[in-house]
Enzyme design. Structure first.
Site, PDB file in Angstrom:
ATOM      1  N   GLU A 237     -25.682  15.262  -3.711  1.00  7.06           N
ATOM      2  CA  GLU A 237     -27.092  15.472  -3.329  1.00  7.06           C
ATOM      3  C   GLU A 237     -28.031  14.600  -4.156  1.00  7.06           C
ATOM      4  O   GLU A 237     -29.141  14.297  -3.735  1.00  7.06           O
ATOM      5  CB  GLU A 237     -27.486  16.946  -3.439  1.00  7.06           C
ATOM      6  CG  GLU A 237     -27.521  17.495  -4.847  1.00  7.06           C
ATOM      7  CD  GLU A 237     -27.988  18.963  -4.900  1.00  7.06           C
ATOM      8  OE1 GLU A 237     -29.011  19.284  -4.284  1.00  7.06           O
ATOM      9  OE2 GLU A 237     -27.294  19.777  -5.552  1.00  7.06           O
TER      10      GLU A 237
ATOM     11  N   GLU B 236      -6.860   1.732 -13.373  1.00  2.00           N
ATOM     12  CA  GLU B 236      -6.222   2.876 -12.712  1.00  2.00           C
ATOM     13  C   GLU B 236      -4.995   3.337 -13.494  1.00  2.00           C
ATOM     14  O   GLU B 236      -4.799   4.534 -13.719  1.00  2.00           O
ATOM     15  CB  GLU B 236      -5.838   2.501 -11.269  1.00  2.00           C
ATOM     16  CG  GLU B 236      -7.066   2.346 -10.395  1.00  2.00           C
ATOM     17  CD  GLU B 236      -6.764   2.062  -8.927  1.00  2.00           C
ATOM     18  OE1 GLU B 236      -7.633   2.314  -8.089  1.00  2.00           O
ATOM     19  OE2 GLU B 236      -5.654   1.579  -8.616  1.00  2.00           O
TER      20      GLU B 236
ATOM     21  N   LYS C 179       0.091   5.287  -6.070  1.00  2.00           N
ATOM     22  CA  LYS C 179      -0.926   5.287  -7.145  1.00  2.00           C
ATOM     23  C   LYS C 179      -1.806   6.529  -7.059  1.00  2.00           C
ATOM     24  O   LYS C 179      -2.034   7.213  -8.051  1.00  2.00           O
ATOM     25  CB  LYS C 179      -1.739   3.998  -7.043  1.00  2.00           C
ATOM     26  CG  LYS C 179      -2.860   3.805  -8.031  1.00  2.00           C
ATOM     27  CD  LYS C 179      -4.179   4.402  -7.644  1.00  2.00           C
ATOM     28  CE  LYS C 179      -4.661   4.101  -6.267  1.00  2.00           C
ATOM     29  NZ  LYS C 179      -5.121   2.755  -6.028  1.00  2.00           N
TER      30      LYS C 179
ATOM     31  N   CYS D 247       0.827  -1.217   0.000  1.00  5.17           N
ATOM     32  CA  CYS D 247       0.000   0.000   0.000  1.00  5.17           C
ATOM     33  C   CYS D 247       0.856   1.260   0.000  1.00  5.17           C
ATOM     34  O   CYS D 247       0.671   2.156  -0.817  1.00  5.17           O
ATOM     35  CB  CYS D 247      -0.929  -0.025   1.215  1.00  5.17           C
ATOM     36  SG  CYS D 247      -1.854   1.485   1.424  1.00  5.17           S
TER      37      CYS D 247
ATOM     38  N   HIS E  42     -26.712  21.593  -1.335  1.00  2.81           N
ATOM     39  CA  HIS E  42     -26.806  22.127  -2.685  1.00  2.81           C
ATOM     40  C   HIS E  42     -25.815  23.276  -2.866  1.00  2.81           C
ATOM     41  O   HIS E  42     -25.672  24.089  -1.967  1.00  2.81           O
ATOM     42  CB  HIS E  42     -28.230  22.643  -2.926  1.00  2.81           C
ATOM     43  CG  HIS E  42     -28.464  23.102  -4.331  1.00  2.81           C
ATOM     44  ND1 HIS E  42     -28.525  22.217  -5.392  1.00  2.81           N
ATOM     45  CD2 HIS E  42     -28.616  24.341  -4.840  1.00  2.81           C
ATOM     46  CE1 HIS E  42     -28.728  22.905  -6.507  1.00  2.81           C
ATOM     47  NE2 HIS E  42     -28.781  24.189  -6.211  1.00  2.81           N
TER      48      HIS E  42
HETATM   49  P1  NDP Z   1      -7.864  -8.031 -10.383  1.00  5.85           P
HETATM   50  O1  NDP Z   1      -8.082  -9.380  -9.827  1.00  5.85           O
HETATM   51  O2  NDP Z   1      -8.719  -6.921  -9.909  1.00  5.85           O
HETATM   52  O3  NDP Z   1      -7.947  -8.069 -11.962  1.00  5.85           O
HETATM   53  C1  NDP Z   1      -7.159  -8.972 -12.685  1.00  5.85           C
HETATM   54  C2  NDP Z   1      -7.521  -8.806 -14.151  1.00  5.85           C
HETATM   55  O4  NDP Z   1      -6.630  -9.584 -14.923  1.00  5.85           O
HETATM   56  C3  NDP Z   1      -8.932  -9.268 -14.448  1.00  5.85           C
HETATM   57  O5  NDP Z   1      -9.486  -8.409 -15.407  1.00  5.85           O
HETATM   58  C4  NDP Z   1      -8.710 -10.665 -15.011  1.00  5.85           C
HETATM   59  O6  NDP Z   1      -9.694 -11.041 -15.942  1.00  5.85           O
HETATM   60  C5  NDP Z   1      -7.395 -10.479 -15.746  1.00  5.85           C
HETATM   61  N1  NDP Z   1      -6.639 -11.733 -15.845  1.00  5.85           N
HETATM   62  C6  NDP Z   1      -6.344 -12.599 -14.854  1.00  5.85           C
HETATM   63  N2  NDP Z   1      -5.636 -13.642 -15.346  1.00  5.85           N
HETATM   64  C7  NDP Z   1      -5.491 -13.423 -16.659  1.00  5.85           C
HETATM   65  C8  NDP Z   1      -4.860 -14.156 -17.717  1.00  5.85           C
HETATM   66  N3  NDP Z   1      -4.250 -15.310 -17.490  1.00  5.85           N
HETATM   67  N4  NDP Z   1      -4.910 -13.641 -18.953  1.00  5.85           N
HETATM   68  C9  NDP Z   1      -5.548 -12.460 -19.188  1.00  5.85           C
HETATM   69  N5  NDP Z   1      -6.154 -11.731 -18.237  1.00  5.85           N
HETATM   70  C10 NDP Z   1      -6.123 -12.210 -16.983  1.00  5.85           C
HETATM   71  O7  NDP Z   1      -6.316  -7.779 -10.115  1.00  5.85           O
HETATM   72  P2  NDP Z   1      -5.444  -6.481 -10.135  1.00  5.85           P
HETATM   73  O8  NDP Z   1      -4.102  -6.985 -10.469  1.00  5.85           O
HETATM   74  O9  NDP Z   1      -6.046  -5.388 -10.939  1.00  5.85           O
HETATM   75  O10 NDP Z   1      -5.502  -6.037  -8.618  1.00  5.85           O
HETATM   76  C11 NDP Z   1      -5.329  -6.960  -7.550  1.00  5.85           C
HETATM   77  C12 NDP Z   1      -6.172  -6.572  -6.379  1.00  5.85           C
HETATM   78  O11 NDP Z   1      -5.586  -5.469  -5.717  1.00  5.85           O
HETATM   79  C13 NDP Z   1      -7.576  -6.117  -6.718  1.00  5.85           C
HETATM   80  O12 NDP Z   1      -8.464  -7.182  -6.847  1.00  5.85           O
HETATM   81  C14 NDP Z   1      -7.926  -5.254  -5.554  1.00  5.85           C
HETATM   82  O13 NDP Z   1      -8.489  -6.016  -4.520  1.00  5.85           O
HETATM   83  C15 NDP Z   1      -6.588  -4.696  -5.114  1.00  5.85           C
HETATM   84  N6  NDP Z   1      -6.468  -3.293  -5.546  1.00  5.85           N
HETATM   85  C16 NDP Z   1      -7.283  -2.363  -4.981  1.00  5.85           C
HETATM   86  C17 NDP Z   1      -7.219  -1.054  -5.383  1.00  5.85           C
HETATM   87  C18 NDP Z   1      -8.141  -0.052  -4.766  1.00  5.85           C
HETATM   88  O14 NDP Z   1      -8.708  -0.322  -3.712  1.00  5.85           O
HETATM   89  N7  NDP Z   1      -8.351   1.095  -5.412  1.00  5.85           N
HETATM   90  C19 NDP Z   1      -6.276  -0.603  -6.389  1.00  5.85           C
HETATM   91  C20 NDP Z   1      -5.489  -1.657  -6.933  1.00  5.85           C
HETATM   92  C21 NDP Z   1      -5.578  -2.942  -6.523  1.00  5.85           C
HETATM   93  P3  NDP Z   1     -11.094 -11.695 -15.519  1.00  5.85           P
HETATM   94  O15 NDP Z   1     -11.923 -10.578 -14.965  1.00  5.85           O
HETATM   95  O16 NDP Z   1     -11.614 -12.216 -16.788  1.00  5.85           O
HETATM   96  O17 NDP Z   1     -10.779 -12.746 -14.501  1.00  5.85           O
END
Ligand code: NDP
Length: 454
Positions: A444, A185, A53, A45, A439
């Site tokens: 709102e 993001e 980020k 984080c 407002h």
């Molecule tokens: P996510 O799990 O959110 O997303 C992973 C993405 O990668 C999905 O779209 C998934 O597709 C795709 N994917 C997974 N495996 C493959 C593959 N083999 N080939 C192609 N595409 C693939 O992971 P992130 O890495 O974005 O983030 C990890 C976690 O970190 C998040 O889930 C979140 O909990 C946390 N996070 C929170 C943030 C916040 O609170 N603002 C900011 C950043 C991260 P599909 O949907 O089809 O499975």
């Protein structure tokens, strides 16, 4: 190997958000606590996640703010506006170092012993770091996660979010692979900083699991900001010539780019911990298996945070740490409540969401009433920017309870954080209606929507 003389009550492995909170709170309750960290204080984080980020998101958004100022009478000659990526990274690094220092002092002031190095479990009550053995009554594993990149030819050429925070320079064009939090993001950050950005996602529409209206709306708004979204597409291979990359898509096409970043999920970080030796079991997805008291298959070893496969969010790890500390060294009570966890995605505009999506509620058989509004935020009447805002409430017709609130728009996280209290407290639509608006604000709209969607 040397032996540390004094046994501890608790050794926490991993000084991220969850580990540091557990160590501090437990020490404040009188426990003798050590925390082991091999990399950086504050974990993902603080160092390569939420904090840097968000700073980059502010940086990317500043460009739009400068443009928007023109509608408010400011002269902003284009040839006088410039952006220095290295300055942004250096300023961000200075802030992260400041936070690392704060984390160190918090631990010191709480009387926690900081051990720097990689931890390995020798048995259920012994942790080895830098060839020194430390005895302890209990161990908590809070080692978090690490970006995972699919196994394709050229995988080693693909960057992850870890690398993006230290890029020496910005490319002209970037390919982002994935359709989750990190992908959208970083697409917003790069596009906002002037990089031509293409996002490749394997499914029909990104942000799986979010409300369908939110997903559709973000697609529309990101497209308007110039991000090229390629759905139903995947990456088969990447090759490089110097700093130039060729991306082979599963559609047969190729893309030429200056950077490929995978945001394809994160795996639990358990490498080298000696879990086998200690007898700690993993689940099918490779996360440490725990019960609802965070106990692993070995009674003296607990685990929390991203490494146990619960929602990968800093506030979740912190809440778990507070529950666990109370269980171990407090009155023994308390349980983690995973319902209605609010979350924000800092794409541009932001997503804020809490509670059930329309699709989840319907699949649970709830008879839902939907309230939805889309509008142009007041700021953009004069800025002229073509950016819109979405707000949506999912209401249970039978009980009138608001089950979910979803927003895409400026400061959506700030708005939804406040609404999450109402939803957690079981507010009804009638309570929302009885709340007087502020407002003029965007928020709102959440208390003035009266007509349900047909
Ligand atoms: P996510 O799990 O959110 O997303 C992973 C993405 O990668 C999905 O779209 C998934 O597709 C795709 N994917 C997974 N495996 C493959 C593959 N083999 N080939 C192609 N595409 C693939 O992971 P992130 O890495 O974005 O983030 C990890 C976690 O970190 C998040 O889930 C979140 O909990 C946390 N996070 C929170 C943030 C916040 O609170 N603002 C900011 C950043 C991260 P599909 O949907 O089809 O499975």
């Amino acid at each position: 190997m040397s032996e540390h003389d004094q046994p501890f009550d608790l050794i926490v492995i991993g000084a991220g958000s969850g580990g540091v909170r557990l160590a501090r709170m437990s020490a404040q309750r009188g426990a003798r606590v050590a925390i082991v960290e091999s990399r950086y204080l504050g974990g993902t984080c603080v160092n390569v996640g939420c904090v840097p980020k968000k700073l980059f998101v502010y940086g990317a958004h500043a460009g739009e703010d400068i443009e928007d100022a023109a509608g408010y009478g400011w002269s902003v000659p284009h040839d006088k506006v410039s952006f220095d990526w290295c300055r942004l990274v250096a300023n961000k690094n200075a802030e992260i170092e400041r936070l690392n220092g704060i984390y160190r002092r918090l631990l010191e002031n709480a009387g926690v012993t900081l051990i720097e190095g990689s931890a390995t479990l020798r048995d259920a009550r012994t942790v080895v770091v830098n060839d020194r053995a430390y005895r302890t009554e209990r161990v908590t594993i809070a080692t978090g996660g690490w970006p995972s990149v699919p196994d394709i030819p050229g995988k080693e050429l693909v960057l992850t979010s870890n690398d993006m925070f230290y890029l020496p320079q910005l490319p002209k064009h970037a390919v982002i692979w994935g359709g989750g939090y990190i992908a959208v993001e970083f697409a917003g950050i790069l596009a906002g900083l002037g990089v031509e950005t293409t996002l490749i996602y394997r499914g029909d529409r990104f942000l799986r699991g979010f409300d369908d209206d939110v997903r559709r709306f973000v697609e529309q708004e990101m497209t308007k900001k110039g991000v090229i979204l390629r759905f139903n597409t995947n990456i088969d291979a990447v090759t490089a010539t110097g700093s130039h990359y060729t991306v082979q898509l599963n559609t047969g096409e190729t893309l030429e780019t200056g950077l490929v970043m995978a945001a394809t999920g994160r795996r639990p970080l358990v490498d080298g911990l000696g879990l086998d030796t200690a007898g700690v079991e993993l689940d099918e997805s490779g996360h440490i298996r725990v019960n609802d008291r965070f106990e692993t298959s070995v009674p003296s070893i607990t685990a929390l945070g991203d490494v146990i496969g619960t929602p990968q969010l800093t506030p979740v790890a912190i809440a778990q740490a507070m529950v666990l500390s109370r269980q171990l060294f407090g009155d023994g009570k308390g349980a983690m409540d995973y319902r209605d966890i609010p979350t924000a995605v800092f794409c541009q505009p932001n997503i804020g969401t809490v509670g059930r999506t329309e699709q989840e509620a319907r699949s649970e058989g709830v008879d839902v009433v939907i309230y939805r509004t889309e509008f142009r935020p007041m700021k953009h009447t004069l800025s002229g920017r073509d950016e819109r805002c979405l707000m949506k409430l999912v209401v249970d017709r039978a009980s009138d309870r608001v089950l979910g609130a979803h927003m895409v728009g400026p400061e959506a996280g700030e708005v939804i954080q406040a609404l999450a209290v109402a939803i957690k407290a079981g507010a009804t639509k009638a309570d929302f209606d009885a709340t007087v608006a502020i407002h003029p604000t965007s928020a709102e709209e959440f208390v003035t929507m009266r007509e349900p969607v047909a």
